[in-house]
Design a protein around this motif. Structure first.
Motif, PDB file in Angstrom:
ATOM      1  N   GLU A 157       0.769  -1.170   0.172  1.00 36.41           N
ATOM      2  CA  GLU A 157       0.069  -0.033  -0.048  1.00 36.41           C
ATOM      3  C   GLU A 157       0.953   1.331  -0.016  1.00 36.41           C
ATOM      4  O   GLU A 157       0.531   2.238  -0.648  1.00 36.41           O
ATOM      5  CB  GLU A 157      -1.046   0.037   1.193  1.00 36.41           C
ATOM      6  N   GLY A 158       1.951   1.283   0.827  1.00 38.55           N
ATOM      7  CA  GLY A 158       2.761   2.487   0.998  1.00 38.55           C
ATOM      8  C   GLY A 158       3.565   2.709  -0.266  1.00 38.55           C
ATOM      9  O   GLY A 158       3.507   3.692  -0.942  1.00 38.55           O
ATOM     10  N   TYR A 159       4.413   1.855  -0.723  1.00 36.90           N
ATOM     11  CA  TYR A 159       5.202   2.039  -1.670  1.00 36.90           C
ATOM     12  C   TYR A 159       4.858   1.676  -3.179  1.00 36.90           C
ATOM     13  O   TYR A 159       5.304   2.155  -4.063  1.00 36.90           O
ATOM     14  CB  TYR A 159       6.646   1.180  -1.488  1.00 36.90           C
ATOM     15  N   GLY A 160       3.800   0.706  -3.047  1.00 35.35           N
ATOM     16  CA  GLY A 160       3.085   0.603  -4.301  1.00 35.35           C
ATOM     17  C   GLY A 160       3.303  -0.592  -5.061  1.00 35.35           C
ATOM     18  O   GLY A 160       4.148  -1.439  -4.660  1.00 35.35           O
ATOM     19  N   CYS A 161       2.361  -0.838  -6.023  1.00 31.11           N
ATOM     20  CA  CYS A 161       2.457  -2.149  -6.541  1.00 31.11           C
ATOM     21  C   CYS A 161       3.575  -2.332  -7.679  1.00 31.11           C
ATOM     22  O   CYS A 161       3.922  -3.535  -7.928  1.00 31.11           O
ATOM     23  CB  CYS A 161       1.240  -1.959  -7.885  1.00 31.11           C
ATOM     24  N   ASP A 162       4.417  -1.280  -7.849  1.00 27.57           N
ATOM     25  CA  ASP A 162       5.578  -1.579  -8.550  1.00 27.57           C
ATOM     26  C   ASP A 162       6.666  -2.374  -7.750  1.00 27.57           C
ATOM     27  O   ASP A 162       7.768  -2.775  -8.473  1.00 27.57           O
ATOM     28  CB  ASP A 162       6.408  -0.491  -8.949  1.00 27.57           C
ATOM     29  N   LEU A 163       6.432  -2.892  -6.681  1.00 25.21           N
ATOM     30  CA  LEU A 163       7.402  -3.552  -5.834  1.00 25.21           C
ATOM     31  C   LEU A 163       7.445  -4.925  -6.242  1.00 25.21           C
ATOM     32  O   LEU A 163       8.616  -5.518  -6.047  1.00 25.21           O
ATOM     33  CB  LEU A 163       6.900  -3.629  -4.248  1.00 25.21           C
ATOM     34  N   PHE A 164       6.537  -5.576  -7.024  1.00 22.34           N
ATOM     35  CA  PHE A 164       6.524  -6.791  -7.559  1.00 22.34           C
ATOM     36  C   PHE A 164       5.842  -7.165  -8.818  1.00 22.34           C
ATOM     37  O   PHE A 164       5.953  -8.100  -9.434  1.00 22.34           O
ATOM     38  CB  PHE A 164       6.242  -7.999  -6.490  1.00 22.34           C
ATOM     39  N   GLU A 174      -5.788   1.814 -11.965  1.00 22.66           N
ATOM     40  CA  GLU A 174      -6.447   0.684 -12.082  1.00 22.66           C
ATOM     41  C   GLU A 174      -6.562   0.118 -13.421  1.00 22.66           C
ATOM     42  O   GLU A 174      -6.893   0.475 -14.294  1.00 22.66           O
ATOM     43  CB  GLU A 174      -7.652   0.664 -11.440  1.00 22.66           C
ATOM     44  N   PRO A 175      -6.029  -1.026 -13.620  1.00 20.06           N
ATOM     45  CA  PRO A 175      -6.356  -1.919 -14.881  1.00 20.06           C
ATOM     46  C   PRO A 175      -7.821  -2.325 -14.888  1.00 20.06           C
ATOM     47  O   PRO A 175      -8.432  -2.603 -13.727  1.00 20.06           O
ATOM     48  CB  PRO A 175      -5.536  -3.197 -14.829  1.00 20.06           C
ATOM     49  N   ALA A 176      -8.301  -2.428 -15.963  1.00 16.65           N
ATOM     50  CA  ALA A 176      -9.859  -2.857 -16.090  1.00 16.65           C
ATOM     51  C   ALA A 176     -10.160  -4.396 -15.612  1.00 16.65           C
ATOM     52  O   ALA A 176     -11.138  -4.680 -15.022  1.00 16.65           O
ATOM     53  CB  ALA A 176     -10.373  -2.599 -17.464  1.00 16.65           C
ATOM     54  N   VAL A 177      -9.148  -5.079 -15.785  1.00 20.71           N
ATOM     55  CA  VAL A 177      -9.215  -6.537 -15.461  1.00 20.71           C
ATOM     56  C   VAL A 177      -7.772  -7.050 -15.241  1.00 20.71           C
ATOM     57  O   VAL A 177      -6.886  -6.614 -16.150  1.00 20.71           O
ATOM     58  CB  VAL A 177      -9.829  -7.490 -16.432  1.00 20.71           C
ATOM     59  N   VAL A 178      -7.606  -8.069 -14.223  1.00 20.60           N
ATOM     60  CA  VAL A 178      -6.173  -8.603 -14.099  1.00 20.60           C
ATOM     61  C   VAL A 178      -6.369 -10.192 -14.216  1.00 20.60           C
ATOM     62  O   VAL A 178      -7.465 -10.446 -13.388  1.00 20.60           O
ATOM     63  CB  VAL A 178      -5.662  -8.279 -12.742  1.00 20.60           C
ATOM     64  N   ALA A 214     -11.677  -7.981 -11.575  1.00 19.50           N
ATOM     65  CA  ALA A 214     -11.973  -6.831 -12.295  1.00 19.50           C
ATOM     66  C   ALA A 214     -11.538  -5.725 -11.391  1.00 19.50           C
ATOM     67  O   ALA A 214     -11.965  -5.792 -10.313  1.00 19.50           O
ATOM     68  CB  ALA A 214     -13.415  -7.066 -12.927  1.00 19.50           C
ATOM     69  N   HIS A 215     -11.269  -4.564 -12.341  1.00 16.79           N
ATOM     70  CA  HIS A 215     -11.105  -3.372 -11.534  1.00 16.79           C
ATOM     71  C   HIS A 215     -10.142  -3.367 -10.075  1.00 16.79           C
ATOM     72  O   HIS A 215     -10.869  -2.793  -9.133  1.00 16.79           O
ATOM     73  CB  HIS A 215     -12.339  -2.581 -11.413  1.00 16.79           C
ATOM     74  N   PRO A 216      -9.017  -4.069 -10.019  1.00 13.40           N
ATOM     75  CA  PRO A 216      -8.487  -3.877  -8.928  1.00 13.40           C
ATOM     76  C   PRO A 216      -7.741  -2.867  -8.239  1.00 13.40           C
ATOM     77  O   PRO A 216      -7.188  -2.138  -9.129  1.00 13.40           O
ATOM     78  CB  PRO A 216      -7.368  -5.261  -8.797  1.00 13.40           C
ATOM     79  N   ASN A 217      -7.951  -2.369  -7.040  1.00 11.51           N
ATOM     80  CA  ASN A 217      -7.034  -1.511  -6.680  1.00 11.51           C
ATOM     81  C   ASN A 217      -5.669  -1.549  -6.991  1.00 11.51           C
ATOM     82  O   ASN A 217      -5.119  -2.734  -6.992  1.00 11.51           O
ATOM     83  CB  ASN A 217      -7.404  -1.365  -4.961  1.00 11.51           C
ATOM     84  N   THR A 218      -4.794  -0.598  -7.133  1.00  5.78           N
ATOM     85  CA  THR A 218      -3.685  -0.673  -7.647  1.00  5.78           C
ATOM     86  C   THR A 218      -2.678  -1.478  -6.579  1.00  5.78           C
ATOM     87  O   THR A 218      -1.668  -2.243  -7.015  1.00  5.78           O
ATOM     88  CB  THR A 218      -2.925   0.661  -8.031  1.00  5.78           C
ATOM     89  N   TYR A 219      -2.725  -1.331  -5.324  1.00  6.94           N
ATOM     90  CA  TYR A 219      -1.942  -1.796  -4.539  1.00  6.94           C
ATOM     91  C   TYR A 219      -2.789  -3.177  -3.921  1.00  6.94           C
ATOM     92  O   TYR A 219      -2.166  -3.921  -2.925  1.00  6.94           O
ATOM     93  CB  TYR A 219      -1.569  -0.957  -3.199  1.00  6.94           C
ATOM     94  N   ILE A 221      -3.629  -6.188  -5.504  1.00  5.01           N
ATOM     95  CA  ILE A 221      -3.011  -7.262  -6.104  1.00  5.01           C
ATOM     96  C   ILE A 221      -1.816  -7.757  -4.916  1.00  5.01           C
ATOM     97  O   ILE A 221      -1.018  -7.289  -4.543  1.00  5.01           O
ATOM     98  CB  ILE A 221      -2.247  -7.418  -7.447  1.00  5.01           C
ATOM     99  N   ALA A 222      -2.273  -9.173  -4.516  1.00  2.00           N
ATOM    100  CA  ALA A 222      -1.594  -9.749  -3.629  1.00  2.00           C
ATOM    101  C   ALA A 222      -1.104 -11.165  -3.797  1.00  2.00           C
ATOM    102  O   ALA A 222      -1.952 -11.815  -4.259  1.00  2.00           O
ATOM    103  CB  ALA A 222      -2.390  -9.652  -2.150  1.00  2.00           C
TER     104      ALA A 222
END
Length: 560
Positions: A157-164, A174-178, A214-219, A221-222
């Motif tokens: 959440e803090g540093y963001g999705c780009d960690l992985f 947000e991507p429309a679907v993942v 669908a429509h996942p929050n950017t942080y 994805i886990a």
């Protein structure tokens, strides 16, 4: 290649490998290229290699240009170096991309006009950053179960999705679907976001877990990997739909797990009855036990509260993270400056749940439990595009925990001011964009403080800008100054900025309670000279308290 499920050597130290200032930034002012494209889809393939403490990935990202575009700018931690990139199926030379500080820049083979689409396939991998103190510091967590098997989780959440994974690291990215494809060693499972498409067993015993959300929050994805066991059930919603529920827990905890799972349905019923439909009912309610405290990962909330018991009779960590399915995942702040929409509401929904379960005494006790944590050092909203860390971290000049506690108390005061019916209608508008939400008639949405104020005007027919100016855009709390002279009492609001603040206040004189209008910020009432007076007897108003200030000063002195 096959990977062992055991950890053969010590994992990387916490905080390593280090991340750049760029990777630490989530949100804030974005490069124009990121604002010039729509994120259509992400197909993410991960493989966990626990014996080497590595994460390998292949990300296929779909974008549509909304303005002319000659390069892609994608956030990705440089600890996960890129080995190959293909654009629309054509491999690029290594000279076509660079990532010196954690922002991957890819030169396109041909410029895109507005409306044109592109698919980028990015192959990458490495040793991901290990969190120092998850979830308050972000990264991955390498852990082991009691019998020595891999237990792994991510939090970002803090540093963001780009960690992985390569992403657009800001709320509206947000991507429309993942679609997720997670390969794990034999004997391990990988519960994740959304709907399970299937599990494939590979010839060497590894398994491939396939999910779609669908429509996942950017942080949101886990990755959660461990030797999980599962409890499942179905919730029959008051809106007529049936919602699958899952809890993945570690072996040996079945009795505790069943007790926690028993909280899912009543908690869901509370949110649906007070606010509206569970936003992701066509996917699932999902919770997974993690080697860190918790996080609101969309449809797969992280739980690490050790099945703690509390006087309220419910698990606060589970309930709080679950509230973020409405406040954070369904309603997402478009700018981190409006972070209180997530955490203020998430905090307020706990006393609200206490009230729903047990009544006003529990509600009041839980609200008072939050009151001593309000610091009032920095305004909750500062009116600019801002990063997550600049809001969440008090040491970096942010309001810190005030987005939780002060945000909650502001909502409590607002509810008392405009009444229950109006307050919950405003809440529904903020969450769903409408007051009549039903499964299928809404989508996840982005919100802001300015929009929230418009919703209050829409529902009440009145402008409460003065209210939000003081509680959200000023640091100091309003102070109620009272004076008694003979058989009269006068009350006067003293507010930062000296603007208007006609907030009514209740006064108890003997056994009688009077609501003083405070027109123009002042009020007066008759008070017999010998009468006992209690100001705001039901604690409906967030105002300055010398008792709280003295307590905080005492605590500060004790910790020095």
């Amino acid at each position: 290649m096959a990977a062992s499920a055991s950890l053969d050597t010590a994992p990387p130290a916490k905080g390593t490998p280090p991340v750049t200032a760029q990777t630490k930034r989530s949100g804030g002012v974005r490069p124009p290229e990121q604002l010039a494209m729509r994120f259509d889809s992400a197909d993410l393939a991960f493989e966990l290699l626990p014996d080497r403490y590595r994460l390998e990935g292949v990300a296929t990202l779909g974008f549509t240009a909304t303005a002319p575009l000659d390069r892609l700018v994608i956030d990705l931690d440089r600890n996960l170096p890129v080995r190959a990139i293909a654009i629309d199926g054509v491999d690029l030379p290594a000279t076509a991309w660079s990532n010196p500080e954690g922002q991957l820049v890819v030169r396109l083979p041909r410029p895109l006009a507005a409306g044109q689409s592109v698919r980028a396939r990015i192959t990458y991998g490495g040793t991901p950053h290990v969190a120092v103190r998850a979830p308050w510091d972000d990264g991955v967590v390498w852990s082991k179960t009691k019998d020595g098997r891999t237990w792994f989780g991510t939090t970002a959440e803090g540093y963001g999705c780009d960690l992985f994974w390569p992403c657009l690291d800001f709320p509206k990215g947000e991507p429309a679907v993942v679609t997720l494809h997670i390969t794990v060693p034999k004997g391990l499972k990988a519960p994740s976001n959304g709907v399970l498409l299937g599990v494939d067993t590979l010839p060497d015993g590894r398994s491939l877990w396939n999910w779609r959300i669908a429509h996942p929050n950017t942080y949101g994805i886990a990755l959660n990997i461990g030797p999980y066991e599962e409890i499942s059930g179905t919730y029959k919603s008051r809106f007529g739909n049936r919602i699958p529920m899952f809890y993945w827990y570690l072996p040996g905890e079945k009795a505790q797990a069943e007790k926690l799972f028993a909280e899912f349905a009543p908690t869901l019923d509370f949110f649906e009855s007070v606010i509206g439909p569970y936003p992701f009912g066509n996917e699932k309610v999902g919770v997974v036990e993690t080697p860190y405290k918790g996080m609101e990962h969309q449809t797969i909330n992280a739980y690490g509260n050790d099945y703690a018991k509390a006087i309220e009779g419910f698990d606060w960590l589970f309930q709080h993270e679950f509230s973020h399915e409405w406040f954070g995942n369904q309603l997402t702040a478009a700018n981190w400056d409006d972070y209180w929409l997530h955490e203020g509401y998430g905090s307020y929904m706990q006393p609200a749940y206490g009230r729903w379960r047990e009544g006003e005494a529990r509600y009041a006790a839980m609200m008072q439990g939050q009151r001593g944590g309000i610091a009032n050092q920095v305004p909750i909203v500062r009116g600019r595009v801002i990063t997550e860390e600049e809001v969440y971290e008090a040491k970096d000049g942010g309001p810190g925990l005030d987005i939780y506690n002060k945000g909650s108390w502001m909502l409590h005061t607002l509810r008392g001011l405009i009444g229950d019916a109006a307050f919950w209608d405003v809440t529904r508008l903020a969450v769903y964009g409408r007051t009549d939400p039903k499964p299928g008639n809404f989508q996840p949405r982005f919100g802001s403080t300015a929009e929230y104020e418009r919703f209050v005007r829409q529902v009440t027919g009145q402008d409460y800008g003065w209210f939000f100016d003081v509680y959200l855009r000023r640091a100091a709390l309003p102070e109620l100054v009272t004076e008694r002279s003979g058989d009269r009492m006068t009350l006067r609001w003293k507010v930062p900025g000296n603007g208007p603040f006609p907030l009514p206040v209740e006064v108890q004189v003997g056994d009688r309670i009077t609501r003083v209008a405070m027109t123009g910020g002042r009020g007066e009432l008759a008070v017999p000279a010998d009468a006992h007076v209690v100001i705001d007897p039901f604690a409906r108003v967030l105002m300055r308290s010398t008792a709280v200030e003295e307590l905080q000063a005492w605590r500060s002195g004790k910790t020095k």
